[in-house]
Each structure stands twice: as structure tokens, then as C-alpha cells.
Scaffold this motif. Structure first.
Motif, PDB file in Angstrom:
ATOM      1  N   VAL A  49       0.861  -1.101   0.036  1.00 15.19           N
ATOM      2  CA  VAL A  49      -0.089  -0.012  -0.059  1.00 15.19           C
ATOM      3  C   VAL A  49       0.997   1.198   0.067  1.00 15.19           C
ATOM      4  CG1 VAL A  49      -1.884   1.271   1.288  1.00 15.19           C
ATOM      5  CG2 VAL A  49      -1.710  -1.279   1.327  1.00 15.19           C
ATOM      6  N   VAL A  50       0.805   1.916  -0.952  1.00 13.52           N
ATOM      7  CA  VAL A  50       1.600   3.217  -1.144  1.00 13.52           C
ATOM      8  C   VAL A  50       0.967   4.398  -1.194  1.00 13.52           C
ATOM      9  CG1 VAL A  50       3.514   4.369  -2.798  1.00 13.52           C
ATOM     10  CG2 VAL A  50       3.292   1.924  -2.783  1.00 13.52           C
ATOM     11  N   GLU A  51       1.457   5.268  -0.254  1.00 14.40           N
ATOM     12  CA  GLU A  51       0.826   6.757  -0.016  1.00 14.40           C
ATOM     13  C   GLU A  51       1.552   7.602  -1.130  1.00 14.40           C
ATOM     14  OE1 GLU A  51       0.712   9.742   3.156  1.00 14.40           O
ATOM     15  OE2 GLU A  51      -1.009   8.541   3.439  1.00 14.40           O
ATOM     16  N   VAL A  52       0.603   8.001  -2.144  1.00 15.38           N
ATOM     17  CA  VAL A  52       1.356   8.994  -3.268  1.00 15.38           C
ATOM     18  C   VAL A  52       1.251  10.630  -2.718  1.00 15.38           C
ATOM     19  CG1 VAL A  52       0.706   7.416  -5.207  1.00 15.38           C
ATOM     20  CG2 VAL A  52      -1.021   8.903  -4.276  1.00 15.38           C
ATOM     21  N   VAL A  53       1.719  11.447  -3.642  1.00 22.66           N
ATOM     22  CA  VAL A  53       1.801  12.825  -3.243  1.00 22.66           C
ATOM     23  C   VAL A  53       0.351  13.263  -2.708  1.00 22.66           C
ATOM     24  CG1 VAL A  53       2.486  15.192  -3.995  1.00 22.66           C
ATOM     25  CG2 VAL A  53       3.475  13.130  -4.819  1.00 22.66           C
ATOM     26  N   SER A  54      -0.699  13.023  -3.470  1.00 20.76           N
ATOM     27  CA  SER A  54      -1.943  13.335  -3.208  1.00 20.76           C
ATOM     28  C   SER A  54      -2.846  12.970  -1.721  1.00 20.76           C
ATOM     29  CB  SER A  54      -2.999  13.262  -4.286  1.00 20.76           C
ATOM     30  OG  SER A  54      -3.164  11.589  -4.321  1.00 20.76           O
ATOM     31  N   ARG A  57      -4.083   6.452  -1.127  1.00 20.46           N
ATOM     32  CA  ARG A  57      -3.332   5.198  -1.004  1.00 20.46           C
ATOM     33  C   ARG A  57      -3.544   4.341  -2.013  1.00 20.46           C
ATOM     34  NH1 ARG A  57      -2.218   3.812   5.461  1.00 20.46           N
ATOM     35  NH2 ARG A  57      -1.481   5.911   5.817  1.00 20.46           N
ATOM     36  N   ILE A  58      -2.700   3.881  -2.733  1.00 21.11           N
ATOM     37  CA  ILE A  58      -2.862   3.195  -4.111  1.00 21.11           C
ATOM     38  C   ILE A  58      -2.078   1.561  -3.613  1.00 21.11           C
ATOM     39  CG2 ILE A  58      -3.053   5.003  -5.392  1.00 21.11           C
ATOM     40  CD1 ILE A  58      -0.139   4.117  -6.516  1.00 21.11           C
ATOM     41  N   PHE A  59      -2.493   0.634  -4.541  1.00 20.83           N
ATOM     42  CA  PHE A  59      -1.888  -0.633  -4.264  1.00 20.83           C
ATOM     43  C   PHE A  59      -0.889  -0.911  -5.460  1.00 20.83           C
ATOM     44  CE2 PHE A  59      -2.170  -5.082  -5.564  1.00 20.83           C
ATOM     45  CZ  PHE A  59      -1.742  -5.896  -4.471  1.00 20.83           C
ATOM     46  N   LEU A  60       0.329  -1.365  -5.077  1.00 17.59           N
ATOM     47  CA  LEU A  60       1.541  -1.580  -6.000  1.00 17.59           C
ATOM     48  C   LEU A  60       1.595  -3.142  -5.710  1.00 17.59           C
ATOM     49  CD1 LEU A  60       3.839  -0.808  -7.747  1.00 17.59           C
ATOM     50  CD2 LEU A  60       5.150  -0.652  -5.642  1.00 17.59           C
ATOM     51  N   PRO A  61       1.493  -3.793  -6.827  1.00 18.04           N
ATOM     52  CA  PRO A  61       1.720  -5.335  -6.825  1.00 18.04           C
ATOM     53  C   PRO A  61       3.328  -5.747  -6.541  1.00 18.04           C
ATOM     54  CG  PRO A  61       0.281  -4.710  -8.639  1.00 18.04           C
ATOM     55  CD  PRO A  61       0.724  -3.337  -8.078  1.00 18.04           C
ATOM     56  N   ARG A  83      -7.576   4.422  -5.848  1.00 16.92           N
ATOM     57  CA  ARG A  83      -7.606   4.136  -4.570  1.00 16.92           C
ATOM     58  C   ARG A  83      -7.650   2.768  -4.108  1.00 16.92           C
ATOM     59  NH1 ARG A  83      -8.205   8.035  -0.980  1.00 16.92           N
ATOM     60  NH2 ARG A  83      -9.243   9.433  -2.543  1.00 16.92           N
ATOM     61  N   PHE A  84      -6.710   2.265  -3.271  1.00 17.82           N
ATOM     62  CA  PHE A  84      -6.576   0.805  -2.715  1.00 17.82           C
ATOM     63  C   PHE A  84      -7.790   0.576  -1.983  1.00 17.82           C
ATOM     64  CE2 PHE A  84      -5.470  -1.793   1.071  1.00 17.82           C
ATOM     65  CZ  PHE A  84      -5.461  -2.878   0.562  1.00 17.82           C
ATOM     66  N   GLU A  85      -8.238  -0.482  -2.111  1.00 17.46           N
ATOM     67  CA  GLU A  85      -9.678  -1.008  -1.367  1.00 17.46           C
ATOM     68  C   GLU A  85      -9.291  -2.424  -1.076  1.00 17.46           C
ATOM     69  OE1 GLU A  85     -13.145  -0.694  -3.432  1.00 17.46           O
ATOM     70  OE2 GLU A  85     -13.281   1.508  -3.738  1.00 17.46           O
ATOM     71  N   GLU A 229     -14.708  -0.716 -11.889  1.00 14.23           N
ATOM     72  CA  GLU A 229     -13.098  -0.214 -11.947  1.00 14.23           C
ATOM     73  C   GLU A 229     -12.332  -1.465 -11.785  1.00 14.23           C
ATOM     74  OE1 GLU A 229     -12.181   2.604  -8.700  1.00 14.23           O
ATOM     75  OE2 GLU A 229     -13.178   4.331  -9.825  1.00 14.23           O
ATOM     76  N   ARG A 230     -12.646  -2.503 -11.134  1.00 20.07           N
ATOM     77  CA  ARG A 230     -11.851  -3.811 -10.816  1.00 20.07           C
ATOM     78  C   ARG A 230     -11.842  -4.428 -12.140  1.00 20.07           C
ATOM     79  NH1 ARG A 230     -11.388  -8.992  -8.246  1.00 20.07           N
ATOM     80  NH2 ARG A 230      -9.494  -9.600  -9.140  1.00 20.07           N
TER      81      ARG A 230
END
Length: 428
Positions: A49-54, A57-61, A83-85, A229-230
């Protein structure tokens, strides 16, 4: 992390910077996503789980992670900004495993989890949690006074899934090591409800691989039960030609909605493929062959060929073009087969060994002619080039076979069991 590299304790990567290959910072690590498995098998690490500048939180495989070292994480540069869910089958290491009370196997002593370590499996891109750092004694403020020790994942209990009542997770664990075609066989024989549950629990890359092996009706059914989205994420993870084939079977309004949700570059490739006749070289090709500039070396080419995500047919040769390096390219110069790459020194430039004699295919060449071409020259892949001389993609022998076999060939094979595999994943 290369095979044999030291393990990484996840507390050490909390908050570290994530960089793309150009050295630009993407964000910072906030958690690690894992999937618990039945029994004593170590959890599989799915991603970060990566928090970007904004502050999103996104998911990075983990398949997009090329290095975890020196207080930083390096990615391939391909990052999905949605956004990570968290999904039902996923566990957050920082949020759900740290400070958890578990028991030592054999002694039944209660200990507190302080940290876990992750490592990459040899010769594979999969990552696992392999060690647990625990503290003996009571929890809370007294926890710091107890003895600490590092043990194997299998030495503690209280994490792993139980053998009952775990819904899709139990089935996923059972079939985790199946090839995509064999897992497609499993899904095909499940009830629609169960099929949707398993598909929802698979990660995007795995589901994409399985969808490519399923009959058209199953593909449409599964895609239709995913959130939009998925569904767009899964389409992005599919080979562009397979994604184009699937989208072309959907109602136009739904197709456009999904294309809009996809990343612009991914959607552009799919739209380009859909602009050609289905049974033509343009409609059959993939837009992601290995493209190299003439000043690339044999070492560069072999590094690209070794990519485990490539099919054997796509890895059979590289395509030498003037910039840009992605399709549609600059002027197409020729091909270099991987056997030739193995015969020359690593520092040799691919431009000096390019085969320019074998003519490429035009995008409008019909399937019958493409088949004859591959058979005549004993090729497993062939370039497709437009009138301006730019490489558009490559047609591989597996793409051709898909369209030479009867329309229902997948359903026929799945009905009888995928080439001798029974539904339990073993030999008959």
C-alpha cells in the motif's frame, strides 16, 4: 530482490520512498498486503500500500517491484493510481498482524508479534512472509521486558486459515499452483455463484491469466459481476489482443465505459486492435512485443527475453526499430531470434545482427495467409508493419491456433478436463 538476497523485515520499509526506474518518487510505503493460506504454508505477499503525493493510498503489486534495498523500493514505473480497497481475502501486515497475540507450536506459549520478514522465492517472482519476530511475556506495557526471538512462520499458530468456513480462500489455496488453463477448468465447472466468489478473490494478474483461458460466455459472466473499476484493472492486466476480443463481445455502451476507466495508454492499444478485422494480422497481433533500438546490446536483449511474464512465442525473438520503443514504433529494421542472441558476445549491438530478409506482414493480411506464412518459414512469431514502415505488433502462433480451432474448442476441452487434469489439480 534477487534470489539469495537477505530477507527484509517489513518494519524497515514502513514509510520508505518508492521510486520509478527514472529516480522519480512515486510515494511512500504505508502497509504490506498479504494473503493467508491454509495450514502452515507461509502467506503470499501480494503487494504494497503506497501513499502518493495527493495522500491517496494505492496498491502496488509485488510483480511491479524490482528492488527492496537501501531504504527504498524500486518499481517498474507502471503504477495504477486508483485508490486501494482491501479485499476479503487480503490481510494488512502493519494493520492486522503487528501486536497480534499468537502461540508457539509445541509449547502453546503465548507471544506477541513485533515484526515479520518477507523474501522472494528463488527463480520466481512470488514473495512470501517467511519469519516472525516475537516477544515472550505479556502484552501491553510489559511487553518490552520479555525475551525476543525470530522464528519460522510455521513455528507459531494463530495466523493461518482454518480448514473450514473460509469460503473462496480455501478453494484458492487448494488450486494456487495450477496453471491458468487448469484453474480455468476449475472455474468452468463451478456454479455461477461460486465462480464469482473465486474470481473476486483472485488478484488482478491471476484473474487476467485465467480469463484468457476461459470460453467467451464465462469471460463475459465473470467480467459482468466485477465492479467496473476492478473490471478495468483486469482488462489492463490481460494481453491487449485478448482484452480487445473480450470487449468486442460486450454491448457498445458497456465497452466504452470500461475503456474510459482503463489507463489511456492501455485503452489506446486495445482500441487500435479493435479497429482491424478480427481475422486479420492486425486483429490477431499483440501490441507488446520486445522492441529494441539498434544500439541495444545482446545483454540488453537477453535481459528482456528473460522476463517471466512473456509467453515463449513472444520471447522467441526481438524486434529492432528506431525510436519510439513502443508500438507503433519508428522505422522497423528487422528481427533477431533468441538463438542468434545466444551465439554472440553480450556487448554485440543488435543492429549488427538484424535479419532484414524476412518480410513483415501488413495488418490487413487474412488469417489463412498468416497461417501459411508461419508454416512456410517455421516461425512462432512474425512482425506486423504498416505502410509507413512502423512496427504495429506481432502475431504469435498461439494467437493463430486460437482461431484455427473450432469456436467451442475451449468448452470441449474444459468439459473433458483440461488435457488430463482432474478437478483436484492432480494427474488422473
Amino acid at each position: 530482490m534477487a534470489a539469495g538476497a537477505p530477507r527484509v523485515f517489513v518494519s524497515h520499509i514502513s514509510g520508505v520512498a518508492v521510486f520509478d526506474p527514472n529516480g522519480d518518487q512515486v510515494g511512500r510505503v504505508r502497509d504490506v498486503v498479504a494473503m493467508l493460506r491454509v495450514g502452515k504454508r507461509p502467506p503470499r505477499v501480494l503487494g504494497l500500500v503506497v501513499e502518493v503525493v495527493s495522500r491517496r493510498r494505492i496498491f502496488l503489486p509485488m510483480t511491479r517491484v524490482t528492488g527492496v534495498e537501501s531504504g527504498q523500493v524500486i518499481t517498474t514505473g507502471v503504477v495504477n493510481m486508483r485508490r486501494f480497497e482491501q479485499r476479503p481475502t487480503e490481510t494488512l501486515v502493519f494493520g492486522e498482524l503487528f501486536d497480534r497475540r499468537v502461540r508457539m507450536v509445541g509449547t502453546d506459549e503465548e507471544v506477541t508479534v513485533l515484526d515479520v520478514s518477507i523474501t522472494q522465492l528463488p527463480a520466481r517472482r512470488d514473495w512470501e512472509i517467511d519469519k516472525v519476530f516475537v516477544r515472550r511475556g505479556k502484552g501491553g506495557a510489559l511487553r518490552r521486558k520479555g525475551e525476543t526471538l525470530t522464528v519460522e512462520w510455521s513455528a507459531v499458530t494463530g495466523f493461518s486459515l482454518e480448514e473450514h468456513g473460509q469460503g473462496a480462500e480455501n478453494l484458492l489455496a487448494t488450486f494456487e499452483r495450477l496453471r491458468p488453463a487448469d484453474l480455468a477448468n476449475v472455474l468452468h465447472h463451478l456454479s455461477p455463484k461460486r465462480r464469482a466468489e473465486v474470481a473476486a478473490a483472485l488478484d488482478d494478474d491471476r484473474l487476467a491469466d485465467v480469463l484468457e483461458e476461459l470460453p467467451e460466455d464465462d469471460q463475459i459472466e465473470i467480467l459482468g459481476k466485477l465492479k467496473e473499476e476492478r473490471a478495468a484493472d483486469v482488462l489492463e492486466a490481460m494481453d491487449p489482443d485478448d482484452a480487445a476480443d473480450l470487449l468486442s463481445e460486450l454491448p457498445e455502451e458497456e465497452m466504452e465505459r470500461l475503456l474510459t476507466l482503463m489507463r489511456p495508454d492501455e485503452a489506446a492499444d486495445v482500441r487500435r486492435l479493435m479497429s482491424y478485422e478480427e481475422l486479420s494480422a492486425g486483429g490477431l497481433m499483440t501490441t507488446e512485443p520486445i522492441v529494441l533500438r539498434p544500439d541495444a546490446t545482446v545483454a540488453d536483449a537477453l535481459a528482456r527475453v528473460r522476463n517471466p511474464d512473456l509467453s515463449p512465442a513472444l520471447a522467441a525473438q526481438v524486434y529492432v526499430c528506431r525510436p519510439p520503443d513502443e508500438t507503433p514504433t519508428g522505422k522497423f529494421l528487422g528481427t533477431v531470434h533468441f538463438q542468434r542472441l545466444l551465439r554472440d558476445p553480450p556487448f554485440t549491438l543488435v543492429g549488427s545482427m538484424t535479419d532484414t530478409e524476412l518480410r513483415p506482414l501488413p495488418p490487413d493480411m487474412p488469417l489463412r495467409a498468416v497461417t501459411s506464412y508461419l508454416a512456410t518459414y517455421n516461425m512462432v512469431a512474425v512482425p506486423v508493419v504498416d505502410d509507413s514502415g512502423s512496427l504495429l505488433g506481432a502475431v504469435t502462433v498461439d494467437d493463430v491456433l486460437d482461431h484455427l480451432l473450432p469456436d467451442d474448442w475451449r468448452e470441449t476441452e474444459l468439459h473433458h478436463g483440461a488435457f488430463g487434469m482432474d478437478l483436484q489439480g492432480g494427474e488422473p
